[in-house]
Design a protein around this motif. Structure first.
Motif, PDB file in Angstrom:
ATOM      1  N   THR A 274      45.170  19.317  93.136  1.00 54.42           N
ATOM      2  CA  THR A 274      43.914  18.579  93.207  1.00 54.42           C
ATOM      3  C   THR A 274      43.762  17.943  94.579  1.00 54.42           C
ATOM      4  O   THR A 274      43.289  16.818  94.706  1.00 54.42           O
TER       5      THR A 274
ATOM      6  N   GLU B 202      39.058   7.859  93.848  1.00 53.15           N
ATOM      7  CA  GLU B 202      38.663   6.803  92.921  1.00 53.15           C
ATOM      8  C   GLU B 202      39.186   5.440  93.348  1.00 53.15           C
ATOM      9  O   GLU B 202      38.759   4.417  92.795  1.00 53.15           O
TER      10      GLU B 202
ATOM     11  N   ARG C 123      40.660  16.109  95.890  1.00 57.28           N
ATOM     12  CA  ARG C 123      40.301  14.845  95.258  1.00 57.28           C
ATOM     13  C   ARG C 123      40.888  13.637  95.992  1.00 57.28           C
ATOM     14  O   ARG C 123      40.720  12.511  95.539  1.00 57.28           O
ATOM     15  N   TYR C 124      41.555  13.887  97.105  1.00 58.82           N
ATOM     16  CA  TYR C 124      42.210  12.815  97.845  1.00 58.82           C
ATOM     17  C   TYR C 124      41.617  12.642  99.230  1.00 58.82           C
ATOM     18  O   TYR C 124      41.363  13.611  99.938  1.00 58.82           O
TER      19      TYR C 124
ATOM     20  N   SER D 210      45.169   9.119  99.426  1.00 59.66           N
ATOM     21  CA  SER D 210      44.502   8.099  98.629  1.00 59.66           C
ATOM     22  C   SER D 210      43.549   8.774  97.661  1.00 59.66           C
ATOM     23  O   SER D 210      42.739   9.606  98.064  1.00 59.66           O
ATOM     24  N   ARG D 211      43.635   8.420  96.396  1.00 60.32           N
ATOM     25  CA  ARG D 211      42.713   8.969  95.411  1.00 60.32           C
ATOM     26  C   ARG D 211      41.300   8.525  95.729  1.00 60.32           C
ATOM     27  O   ARG D 211      41.063   7.367  96.087  1.00 60.32           O
TER      28      ARG D 211
END
Length: 120
Positions: free
Chosen positions: A28, A102, A31-32, A99-100
């Motif tokens: 994923t 989110e 996503r970062y 870092s995510r």
């Protein structure tokens, strides 16, 4: 978790260039937010550059602006730091971090670092 491995560090003369790479072991990766940090001997770790999942730049540290370029390849799960016009003060261990999206600004995953040494 995300595992990050940096490579590409080495010894270079002032004015020269190096390209650092960071390989991420995650499926994923896009996503970062990805960032580069560095730490010189006896100094605090400092922010260098960060890039969004889309490939757009978040920002560069003033000390590297115009000389360094961060990029990412989501298909290859890599983030790079092209360093040009290197100065002796760029000497440091360089760390890749993730870092995510989110949780912006919260870097939860770090590589082990790669040494960059710039001689005068």
């Amino acid at each position: 978790q995300v595992q990050l491995v940096e490579s590409g560090g080495g010894l270079v003369q002032a004015g020269g260039s190096l390209r650092l790479s960071c390989a991420a072991s995650t499926r994923t990766f896009s996503r970062y937010v990805m960032g580069w940090f560095r730490q010189a001997p006896g100094k605090e770790r400092e922010f260098v550059a960060a890039i969004r999942w889309s490939g757009t730049i978040i920002r560069y540290a003033d000390s590297v602006k115009g000389r360094f370029t961060i990029s990412r390849d989501n298909a290859e799960n890599t983030v790079s730091l092209q360093m040009n016009s290197l100065k002796p003060e760029d000497t440091a261990v360089y760390y890749c971090a993730a870092s995510r999206i989110e949780a912006p600004g919260k870097y939860d995953y770090w590589g082990q670092g790669t040494q960059v040494t710039v001689s005068s």
